[in-house]
Scaffold this motif. Structure first.
Motif, PDB file in Angstrom:
ATOM      1  N   THR A 131      26.779  55.329  11.551  1.00 57.43           N
ATOM      2  CA  THR A 131      27.903  55.732  12.404  1.00 57.43           C
ATOM      3  C   THR A 131      29.022  54.694  12.391  1.00 57.43           C
ATOM      4  N   GLY A 132      28.933  53.709  11.505  1.00 56.50           N
ATOM      5  CA  GLY A 132      29.954  52.673  11.418  1.00 56.50           C
ATOM      6  C   GLY A 132      31.244  53.193  10.812  1.00 56.50           C
ATOM      7  N   SER A 133      32.199  52.284  10.660  1.00 60.80           N
ATOM      8  CA  SER A 133      33.532  52.702  10.227  1.00 60.80           C
ATOM      9  C   SER A 133      34.068  51.780   9.143  1.00 60.80           C
ATOM     10  N   ILE A 134      34.975  52.347   8.337  1.00 58.89           N
ATOM     11  CA  ILE A 134      35.748  51.580   7.366  1.00 58.89           C
ATOM     12  C   ILE A 134      37.214  51.829   7.687  1.00 58.89           C
ATOM     13  N   LYS A 135      37.976  50.742   7.872  1.00 53.16           N
ATOM     14  CA  LYS A 135      39.375  50.895   8.256  1.00 53.16           C
ATOM     15  C   LYS A 135      40.272  50.037   7.372  1.00 53.16           C
ATOM     16  N   PHE A 136      41.189  50.702   6.678  1.00 56.87           N
ATOM     17  CA  PHE A 136      42.241  50.033   5.917  1.00 56.87           C
ATOM     18  C   PHE A 136      43.558  50.296   6.649  1.00 56.87           C
ATOM     19  N   LEU A 137      43.918  49.418   7.553  1.00 55.46           N
ATOM     20  CA  LEU A 137      45.136  49.589   8.342  1.00 55.46           C
ATOM     21  C   LEU A 137      46.168  48.542   7.927  1.00 55.46           C
ATOM     22  N   LYS A 138      47.367  49.012   7.574  1.00 54.10           N
ATOM     23  CA  LYS A 138      48.468  48.142   7.170  1.00 54.10           C
ATOM     24  C   LYS A 138      48.092  47.266   5.975  1.00 54.10           C
ATOM     25  N   SER A 139      47.161  47.709   5.175  1.00 54.43           N
ATOM     26  CA  SER A 139      46.779  46.976   3.972  1.00 54.43           C
ATOM     27  C   SER A 139      47.776  47.262   2.859  1.00 54.43           C
ATOM     28  N   SER A 140      47.770  46.414   1.833  1.00 56.11           N
ATOM     29  CA  SER A 140      48.650  46.619   0.690  1.00 56.11           C
ATOM     30  C   SER A 140      47.818  46.626  -0.590  1.00 56.11           C
ATOM     31  N   PHE A 141      48.169  47.567  -1.483  1.00 59.64           N
ATOM     32  CA  PHE A 141      47.439  47.739  -2.724  1.00 59.64           C
ATOM     33  C   PHE A 141      48.421  47.741  -3.893  1.00 59.64           C
ATOM     34  N   ALA A 142      48.043  47.055  -4.959  1.00 57.16           N
ATOM     35  CA  ALA A 142      48.808  47.175  -6.202  1.00 57.16           C
ATOM     36  C   ALA A 142      48.201  48.344  -6.984  1.00 57.16           C
ATOM     37  N   ASP A 143      47.907  48.163  -8.249  1.00 59.54           N
ATOM     38  CA  ASP A 143      47.302  49.244  -9.043  1.00 59.54           C
ATOM     39  C   ASP A 143      45.785  49.167  -8.892  1.00 59.54           C
ATOM     40  N   THR A 144      45.312  49.679  -7.772  1.00 61.07           N
ATOM     41  CA  THR A 144      43.917  49.522  -7.367  1.00 61.07           C
ATOM     42  C   THR A 144      43.149  50.822  -7.522  1.00 61.07           C
ATOM     43  N   ARG A 145      41.903  50.702  -7.933  1.00 61.93           N
ATOM     44  CA  ARG A 145      40.988  51.845  -7.943  1.00 61.93           C
ATOM     45  C   ARG A 145      40.017  51.687  -6.775  1.00 61.93           C
ATOM     46  N   ILE A 146      39.926  52.744  -5.962  1.00 65.51           N
ATOM     47  CA  ILE A 146      39.116  52.689  -4.742  1.00 65.51           C
ATOM     48  C   ILE A 146      38.054  53.776  -4.822  1.00 65.51           C
ATOM     49  N   TYR A 147      36.800  53.382  -4.665  1.00 62.08           N
ATOM     50  CA  TYR A 147      35.680  54.306  -4.806  1.00 62.08           C
ATOM     51  C   TYR A 147      34.946  54.429  -3.463  1.00 62.08           C
ATOM     52  N   PHE A 148      34.928  55.658  -2.931  1.00 65.17           N
ATOM     53  CA  PHE A 148      34.072  55.997  -1.795  1.00 65.17           C
ATOM     54  C   PHE A 148      33.012  57.003  -2.235  1.00 65.17           C
ATOM     55  N   THR A 149      32.782  57.127  -3.511  1.00 65.46           N
ATOM     56  CA  THR A 149      31.901  58.148  -4.071  1.00 65.46           C
ATOM     57  C   THR A 149      30.496  58.016  -3.501  1.00 65.46           C
ATOM     58  N   GLY A 150      30.004  59.120  -2.918  1.00 63.49           N
ATOM     59  CA  GLY A 150      28.643  59.158  -2.414  1.00 63.49           C
ATOM     60  C   GLY A 150      28.391  58.306  -1.187  1.00 63.49           C
ATOM     61  N   ALA A 151      29.433  57.727  -0.600  1.00 65.03           N
ATOM     62  CA  ALA A 151      29.242  56.876   0.572  1.00 65.03           C
ATOM     63  C   ALA A 151      29.019  57.722   1.832  1.00 65.03           C
ATOM     64  N   LYS A 152      28.342  57.129   2.815  1.00 65.14           N
ATOM     65  CA  LYS A 152      28.134  57.763   4.113  1.00 65.14           C
ATOM     66  C   LYS A 152      28.722  56.845   5.180  1.00 65.14           C
ATOM     67  N   VAL A 153      29.603  57.406   5.994  1.00 65.44           N
ATOM     68  CA  VAL A 153      30.317  56.588   6.965  1.00 65.44           C
ATOM     69  C   VAL A 153      30.593  57.414   8.215  1.00 65.44           C
ATOM     70  N   GLY A 154      30.636  56.752   9.362  1.00 66.44           N
ATOM     71  CA  GLY A 154      30.931  57.462  10.601  1.00 66.44           C
ATOM     72  C   GLY A 154      32.401  57.800  10.730  1.00 66.44           C
TER      73      GLY A 154
END
Length: 414
Positions: A131-154
């Motif tokens: 039931t936890g959380s992942i938060k990207f607030l006001k973050s900055s990304f260049a040419d980034t690849r982000i994978y949440f594939t198959g993840a479980k999150v609240g």
């Protein structure tokens, strides 16, 4: 190199605040931190790899606030976190990979507030946060690849401040509560965004102006999927480089038609008619010359040009006025007698009456006006050209009137 791997006596509050680890790498693999707090705030991990592989963090808080990672990778793969708070706020990750592959979290909150990522990869593949959380607030990304594939999150909140040409992969993602993807204006540079096969047991919100088509095929949600603030742009390329290039545009990605069909389905479920019209129009454009036959594609081009797929009232109205003006000019040129006066004798007045009555045949007065105008313009029988123009004008007027009615229906649909 700083080697703390397999350490078993790290229980209790542990502080590396402001520590300079150098460039030889840092290894906390399989270390056991216990339930005490772990402080890495403002630490400089240098240019080496940082390993927390299979580490056990217990229930204490872990703080990396304002730390700097300059190496090629930071890995927490296989690590175990208790009921704790994992803080990466204001962290600079540089161009290194941040890896949480198959990491186990016990209702942990992972915060990336104001974090900075370069040309890197962020991997939550197969992670379980309960039931936890992942938060990207006001973050900055260049040419980034982000994978949440198959993840479980609240809860998942992805609300960056700036992004480059990023890719977001979230196939099979499972969110137990709230999921938000709120993209900034710079997200127009995104390369891809897929939630195919993801499931959401709470509301899902997608907001932003994107130059790609998000992939929501196969998604499942028990609550509303909010798309009212989502704008997408269909990328198309030309099959030719001559003057046909604007007519023979095809979707750059063949799957875009199916993706738009899914977005349209969601908008219709939400009773968001305007969004459904936008997605439907782009779906037709994506199918053109690929799934649609050549004749159907020509008709599709005409439908798009004349009414923007029923979204415009002004276009067919202007087309109807231009058609009436052009037809009246042709009637005057072909049949009016030389030296005819403006209104009283056969001339522009009768030609205009004939054109208007032919454009609006459903009005009660149209038949009498048309007969009077024809008798004045053509004392004998009308020529073949006049008959052909009248038939063509009547057919095109019917089409434009239909498109005006379609636009009014779509505009004021309840």
């Amino acid at each position: 190199r700083c080697d703390f791997s397999k350490e078993r006596d790290l229980d209790g509050n542990l502080s590396f605040e402001g520590y300079q680890f150098g460039n030889g790498g840092v290894d906390f693999s399989k270390a056991e931190f216990g339930d005490g707090g772990v402080e890495f705030s403002e630490a400089d991990f240098g240019k080496g790899n940082v390993y927390f592989f299979d580490a056990n963090f217990g229930n204490g808080s872990i703080n990396f606030h304002s730390s700097v990672f300059k190496g090629p990778s930071v890995t927490f793969s296989g690590a175990i976190f208790g009921k704790c708070r994992l803080n990466f706020s204001h962290v600079n990750f540089g161009d290194g990979t941040v890896d949480f592959f198959n990491t186990q979290f016990a209702d942990t909150s992972v915060n990336f507030f104001f974090a900075s990522f370069g040309n890197s990869k962020i991997n939550f593949f197969g992670s379980n946060l309960g039931t936890g959380s992942i938060k990207f607030l006001k973050s900055s990304f260049a040419d980034t690849r982000i994978y949440f594939t198959g993840a479980k999150v609240g809860n998942l909140n992805f609300q960056p401040e700036t992004v480059g040409a990023i890719d977001v992969f979230a196939e099979g993602l499972s969110v137990g509560n709230i999921a938000e993807f709120i993209f900034p204006p710079s997200a127009f540079a995104m390369n891809s965004f897929t939630l195919q096969g993801a499931s959401f047991d709470g509301p899902l919100t997608l907001t932003g102006n994107l130059s790609i088509i998000p992939d929501l095929r196969g998604t499942k949600s028990t609550h509303q999927i909010e798309l009212s603030e989502l704008e997408v742009k269909l990328s198309r390329i030309s099959l030719f480089h001559n003057w046909f290039k604007e007519l023979l545009l095809v979707a750059e990605t063949r799957e875009d038609a199916a993706r738009l069909r899914r977005l349209k389905e969601i908008a219709e479920t939400n009773k968001d008619h305007q969004a459904a019209l936008r997605f439907s129009a782009d779906e037709n454009r994506a199918r053109r010359w690929i799934e649609t036959s050549w004749f159907g594609s020509i008709l599709d081009i005409a439908f798009s040009a004349c009414s923007n797929y029923g979204q415009s009232i002004l276009r067919p109205f202007i087309a109807l006025l231009l058609l009436a003006a052009a037809s009246s000019g042709l009637y005057k040129k072909l049949e009016a007698t030389a030296g005819a006066e403006w209104w009283t004798e056969p001339g522009w007045g009768h030609a205009l009456r004939l054109s208007i009555s032919n454009s609006l045949p459903f009005l009660p007065q149209s038949r009498d006006l048309r007969r009077t105008a024809i008798d004045a313009l053509c004392p004998s029988d009308p020529s073949l050209w006049v008959d052909a123009i009248m038939i063509g004008q009547g057919a095109l007027s019917f089409i434009f009137l239909f498109l005006i009615g379609l636009g009014l229906r779509n505009r004021f649909r309840l």
